[in-house]
Design a protein around this motif. Structure first.
Motif, PDB file in Angstrom:
ATOM      1  N   HIS A   1     -10.610   1.236  -3.999  1.00  0.00           N
ATOM      2  CA  HIS A   1     -10.016  -0.083  -4.216  1.00  0.00           C
ATOM      3  C   HIS A   1      -8.631  -0.160  -3.594  1.00  0.00           C
ATOM      4  O   HIS A   1      -8.240  -1.207  -3.050  1.00  0.00           O
ATOM      5  CB  HIS A   1      -9.952  -0.392  -5.709  1.00  0.00           C
ATOM      6  CG  HIS A   1     -11.280  -0.728  -6.301  1.00  0.00           C
ATOM      7  ND1 HIS A   1     -11.426  -1.225  -7.577  1.00  0.00           N
ATOM      8  CD2 HIS A   1     -12.533  -0.658  -5.778  1.00  0.00           C
ATOM      9  CE1 HIS A   1     -12.704  -1.422  -7.828  1.00  0.00           C
ATOM     10  NE2 HIS A   1     -13.392  -1.086  -6.754  1.00  0.00           N
ATOM     11  N   ARG A   2      -7.870   0.913  -3.691  1.00  0.00           N
ATOM     12  CA  ARG A   2      -6.546   0.904  -3.063  1.00  0.00           C
ATOM     13  C   ARG A   2      -6.682   0.774  -1.544  1.00  0.00           C
ATOM     14  O   ARG A   2      -5.873   0.091  -0.904  1.00  0.00           O
ATOM     15  CB  ARG A   2      -5.777   2.177  -3.444  1.00  0.00           C
ATOM     16  CG  ARG A   2      -5.453   2.263  -4.939  1.00  0.00           C
ATOM     17  CD  ARG A   2      -4.393   3.313  -5.229  1.00  0.00           C
ATOM     18  NE  ARG A   2      -4.829   4.653  -4.847  1.00  0.00           N
ATOM     19  CZ  ARG A   2      -5.503   5.469  -5.630  1.00  0.00           C
ATOM     20  NH1 ARG A   2      -5.847   5.078  -6.841  1.00  0.00           N
ATOM     21  NH2 ARG A   2      -5.846   6.683  -5.219  1.00  0.00           N
ATOM     22  N   TRP A   3      -7.706   1.423  -0.983  1.00  0.00           N
ATOM     23  CA  TRP A   3      -7.936   1.282   0.455  1.00  0.00           C
ATOM     24  C   TRP A   3      -8.345  -0.147   0.793  1.00  0.00           C
ATOM     25  O   TRP A   3      -7.837  -0.729   1.770  1.00  0.00           O
ATOM     26  CB  TRP A   3      -9.018   2.261   0.907  1.00  0.00           C
ATOM     27  CG  TRP A   3      -9.437   2.038   2.326  1.00  0.00           C
ATOM     28  CD1 TRP A   3      -8.770   2.395   3.460  1.00  0.00           C
ATOM     29  CD2 TRP A   3     -10.625   1.364   2.765  1.00  0.00           C
ATOM     30  NE1 TRP A   3      -9.456   1.996   4.578  1.00  0.00           N
ATOM     31  CE2 TRP A   3     -10.603   1.362   4.177  1.00  0.00           C
ATOM     32  CE3 TRP A   3     -11.694   0.773   2.097  1.00  0.00           C
ATOM     33  CZ2 TRP A   3     -11.622   0.771   4.931  1.00  0.00           C
ATOM     34  CZ3 TRP A   3     -12.722   0.202   2.843  1.00  0.00           C
ATOM     35  CH2 TRP A   3     -12.666   0.204   4.255  1.00  0.00           C
TER      36      TRP A   3
ATOM     37  N   ASP B   1      -7.592  -2.839  -0.791  1.00  0.00           N
ATOM     38  CA  ASP B   1      -6.391  -3.668  -0.928  1.00  0.00           C
ATOM     39  C   ASP B   1      -5.499  -3.525   0.297  1.00  0.00           C
ATOM     40  O   ASP B   1      -4.927  -4.505   0.796  1.00  0.00           O
ATOM     41  CB  ASP B   1      -5.607  -3.270  -2.177  1.00  0.00           C
ATOM     42  CG  ASP B   1      -6.214  -3.828  -3.454  1.00  0.00           C
ATOM     43  OD1 ASP B   1      -7.199  -4.583  -3.362  1.00  0.00           O
ATOM     44  OD2 ASP B   1      -5.705  -3.507  -4.543  1.00  0.00           O
ATOM     45  N   ALA B   2      -5.348  -2.278   0.791  1.00  0.00           N
ATOM     46  CA  ALA B   2      -4.514  -2.057   1.971  1.00  0.00           C
ATOM     47  C   ALA B   2      -5.061  -2.822   3.166  1.00  0.00           C
ATOM     48  O   ALA B   2      -4.301  -3.434   3.939  1.00  0.00           O
ATOM     49  CB  ALA B   2      -4.424  -0.565   2.283  1.00  0.00           C
TER      50      ALA B   2
ATOM     51  N   GLY C   1       1.816   2.979 -10.479  1.00  0.00           N
ATOM     52  CA  GLY C   1       0.663   2.469  -9.750  1.00  0.00           C
ATOM     53  C   GLY C   1      -0.167   1.438 -10.478  1.00  0.00           C
ATOM     54  O   GLY C   1      -1.306   1.160 -10.085  1.00  0.00           O
TER      55      GLY C   1
ATOM     56  N   TYR D   1      -6.373   2.473 -10.447  1.00  0.00           N
ATOM     57  CA  TYR D   1      -7.453   1.893  -9.651  1.00  0.00           C
ATOM     58  C   TYR D   1      -8.110   2.990  -8.824  1.00  0.00           C
ATOM     59  O   TYR D   1      -7.440   3.928  -8.384  1.00  0.00           O
ATOM     60  CB  TYR D   1      -6.909   0.798  -8.720  1.00  0.00           C
ATOM     61  CG  TYR D   1      -6.130  -0.256  -9.447  1.00  0.00           C
ATOM     62  CD1 TYR D   1      -6.770  -1.236 -10.202  1.00  0.00           C
ATOM     63  CD2 TYR D   1      -4.730  -0.249  -9.423  1.00  0.00           C
ATOM     64  CE1 TYR D   1      -6.047  -2.180 -10.916  1.00  0.00           C
ATOM     65  CE2 TYR D   1      -4.005  -1.199 -10.127  1.00  0.00           C
ATOM     66  CZ  TYR D   1      -4.666  -2.157 -10.872  1.00  0.00           C
ATOM     67  OH  TYR D   1      -3.950  -3.087 -11.577  1.00  0.00           O
TER      68      TYR D   1
ATOM     69  N   GLY E   1     -10.255  -3.165 -11.066  1.00  0.00           N
ATOM     70  CA  GLY E   1     -10.646  -1.804 -10.738  1.00  0.00           C
ATOM     71  C   GLY E   1     -11.824  -1.308 -11.546  1.00  0.00           C
ATOM     72  O   GLY E   1     -11.984  -0.101 -11.741  1.00  0.00           O
TER      73      GLY E   1
ATOM     74  N   ARG F   1      -1.728  -4.078  -8.968  1.00  0.00           N
ATOM     75  CA  ARG F   1      -2.792  -4.168  -7.960  1.00  0.00           C
ATOM     76  C   ARG F   1      -2.193  -4.716  -6.663  1.00  0.00           C
ATOM     77  O   ARG F   1      -1.635  -5.820  -6.634  1.00  0.00           O
ATOM     78  CB  ARG F   1      -3.901  -5.115  -8.446  1.00  0.00           C
ATOM     79  CG  ARG F   1      -5.144  -5.130  -7.542  1.00  0.00           C
ATOM     80  CD  ARG F   1      -5.913  -3.837  -7.669  1.00  0.00           C
ATOM     81  NE  ARG F   1      -6.870  -3.666  -6.595  1.00  0.00           N
ATOM     82  CZ  ARG F   1      -8.194  -3.735  -6.743  1.00  0.00           C
ATOM     83  NH1 ARG F   1      -8.699  -3.990  -7.937  1.00  0.00           N
ATOM     84  NH2 ARG F   1      -9.004  -3.534  -5.723  1.00  0.00           N
ATOM     85  N   PRO F   2      -2.270  -3.965  -5.565  1.00  0.00           N
ATOM     86  CA  PRO F   2      -1.599  -4.388  -4.338  1.00  0.00           C
ATOM     87  C   PRO F   2      -2.048  -5.735  -3.805  1.00  0.00           C
ATOM     88  O   PRO F   2      -1.255  -6.467  -3.219  1.00  0.00           O
ATOM     89  CB  PRO F   2      -1.947  -3.261  -3.352  1.00  0.00           C
ATOM     90  CG  PRO F   2      -2.180  -2.064  -4.199  1.00  0.00           C
ATOM     91  CD  PRO F   2      -2.822  -2.600  -5.446  1.00  0.00           C
TER      92      PRO F   2
ATOM     93  N   ASP G   1       0.825  -1.205   0.000  1.00  0.00           N
ATOM     94  CA  ASP G   1       0.000   0.000   0.000  1.00  0.00           C
ATOM     95  C   ASP G   1       0.862   1.259   0.000  1.00  0.00           C
ATOM     96  O   ASP G   1       0.348   2.363   0.208  1.00  0.00           O
ATOM     97  CB  ASP G   1      -0.940   0.003   1.213  1.00  0.00           C
ATOM     98  CG  ASP G   1      -0.204  -0.125   2.542  1.00  0.00           C
ATOM     99  OD1 ASP G   1       1.030  -0.299   2.533  1.00  0.00           O
ATOM    100  OD2 ASP G   1      -0.871  -0.078   3.595  1.00  0.00           O
TER     101      ASP G   1
ATOM    102  N   GLY H   1      -9.576   5.059  -5.706  1.00  0.00           N
ATOM    103  CA  GLY H   1      -9.034   5.196  -4.362  1.00  0.00           C
ATOM    104  C   GLY H   1      -9.652   4.219  -3.382  1.00  0.00           C
ATOM    105  O   GLY H   1      -8.963   3.689  -2.495  1.00  0.00           O
TER     106      GLY H   1
END
Length: 411
Positions: free
Chosen positions: A316-318, A320-321, A276, A312, A356, A279-280, A257, A314
């Motif tokens: 989705h990034r959260w 993933d984190a 970026g 992706y 995403g 995908r994390p 992340d 935001g």
């Protein structure tokens, strides 16, 4: 007097997958009026990697595919799920046709090649001076698209790796089902901290890529990857002694992340993993790289800056984190996590989520299918960890309520 460096409209720094896809996209948009430079000390050609991705048929990639499948298997200790993917398909693309297509595109576009390593990018807001590793100016460009791998600007709360080894194996008799790929097979022994799985991408009934993959914080040695592959072949009922290994593929992809700035300066844009595109939660990168390339070319064709959208959303990034934190802290097991995703959602939704491309309503459905209590704990831990990281980065004392800030007049 030293001659001024040549000027270009666009410079591509890095000629790997991301740069190659951009060249192909520029060619599709017939942007031969652009002055284009490509900088890479190595001229990419041949088979050095394999990309697997999902998407709809009927794109510019179709003529280059080695294989594609409308059904895939997800296997756990509880059994095998055969997942229909329509209207999507899972596809395999090898690097040789991508590099060949990029070379053809570069020739048609009249691109200038610089077989040099780039050492620095000096962006003054009106253009970028590209320098070699000795500091000499190679060229000046209106825009630079930089796809060189680089670390994030700061560590993430969770930093894992997707690391793998694959064998291209050939047999004298039919062993594989060419109509069905194995997406994830979690029957492999699971590491103490992380997730492992095998997969099979068959090109024919006698030829396939068989791979052992881990999502974990640390790499294995060569013996560890080979042992993982031999063990997975045994789970498939295959004897390595009866197979010919034609090629070996290794790879390491970040799963973190941590932030990867897409635009480190006004006229420098990063693409690929550095921008970026990875995908994390899975390490998948190719689909986002392909989207970035198309958006860059479309923007230039329309006279706009070549800046693609974030790979992706935001949210989705959260998500993933949070998932990475739950896996890293052992609050949820990898096989359990992915099995629930595919058990409780249509496969097409899961794959679009990992690309995403899902709506907020679909994202909620995906979240509801995850183990609720462990993920809630991970959400709280993620929020606390981000607050601590922000405080560490900004240690300046804040004025107490009711007291004037430094430099402000007192009443």
């Amino acid at each position: 007097m030293t001659a001024a460096p040549p000027h270009f409209d666009l410079a591509l720094v890095g000629g790997g997958g991301a740069g190659s896809l951009v060249l192909a996209a520029l060619d599709r948009h017939d942007l031969r009026g652009l002055r284009i430079a490509v900088l890479d000390p190595v001229r990419k050609s041949g088979q050095d990697r394999t990309w697997a991705f999902w998407g709809r048929p009927g794109t510019d990639l179709d003529p280059m595919l080695s294989a594609s499948w409308s059904r895939v298997d997800v296997v756990t200790a509880a059994g095998r799920q055969v997942l229909p993917l329509a209207p999507l398909r899972y596809a395999m693309l090898r690097s040789a046709p991508v590099y060949a297509r990029a070379a053809e595109a570069a020739e048609r576009l009249g691109a200038t090649r610089f077989d040099a390593a780039v050492g620095g990018l000096a962006d003054d807001g009106s253009g970028v001076t590209v320098r070699d590793t000795d500091g000499r100016a190679l060229l000046r460009a209106g825009w630079v698209l930089d796809s060189r791998p680089r670390p994030p600007v700061r560590p993430g709360l969770t930093s894992w790796l997707q690391h793998f080894r694959g064998w291209w194996v050939e047999s004298d008799r039919p062993l594989f089902d060419p109509d069905r790929a194995v997406l994830m097979d979690f029957r492999t022994p699971q590491p103490a901290r992380g997730v492992s799985f095998g997969y099979v991408l068959p090109v024919s009934d006698r030829y396939a890529l068989v791979e052992y993959t881990e999502f974990s914080p640390a790499l294995l040695d060569d013996a560890g990857y080979d042992a993982g592959l031999r063990g997975y072949l045994a789970l498939l009922g295959l004897d390595p002694a009866q197979l010919r290994v034609r090629e070996v593929e290794d790879g390491v992809i970040p799963m973190t992340d941590a932030p990867f700035p897409r635009r480190p300066s006004p006229r420098v844009v990063r693409l690929g993993t550095a921008g970026g595109a990875t995908r994390p939660s899975t390490g998948f990168t190719f689909s986002a790289m392909h989207r970035q390339a198309g958006e860059v070319a479309a923007a230039l064709a329309a006279g706009r800056p070549p800046v693609p959208r974030p790979a992706y959303p935001g949210r989705h990034r959260w998500m993933d984190a949070v998932a990475l934190r739950a896996l890293d802290r052992g609050r949820v097991g990898g096989p359990e996590f992915f099995q629930r995703l595919f058990d409780r959602n249509p496969a097409e939704r899961v794959l679009r989520f990992l690309d995403g491309a899902t709506s907020p309503a679909e994202d909620l459905a995906v979240m509801r299918s995850s183990p609720l209590l462990p993920m809630t704990s991970a959400v709280a831990g993620d929020a606390a960890g981000r607050l601590r990281a922000r405080l560490r980065r900004d240690p300046t004392p804040r004025p107490r309520a009711g007291s004037p800030a430094e430099g402000q007049p007192r009443s």
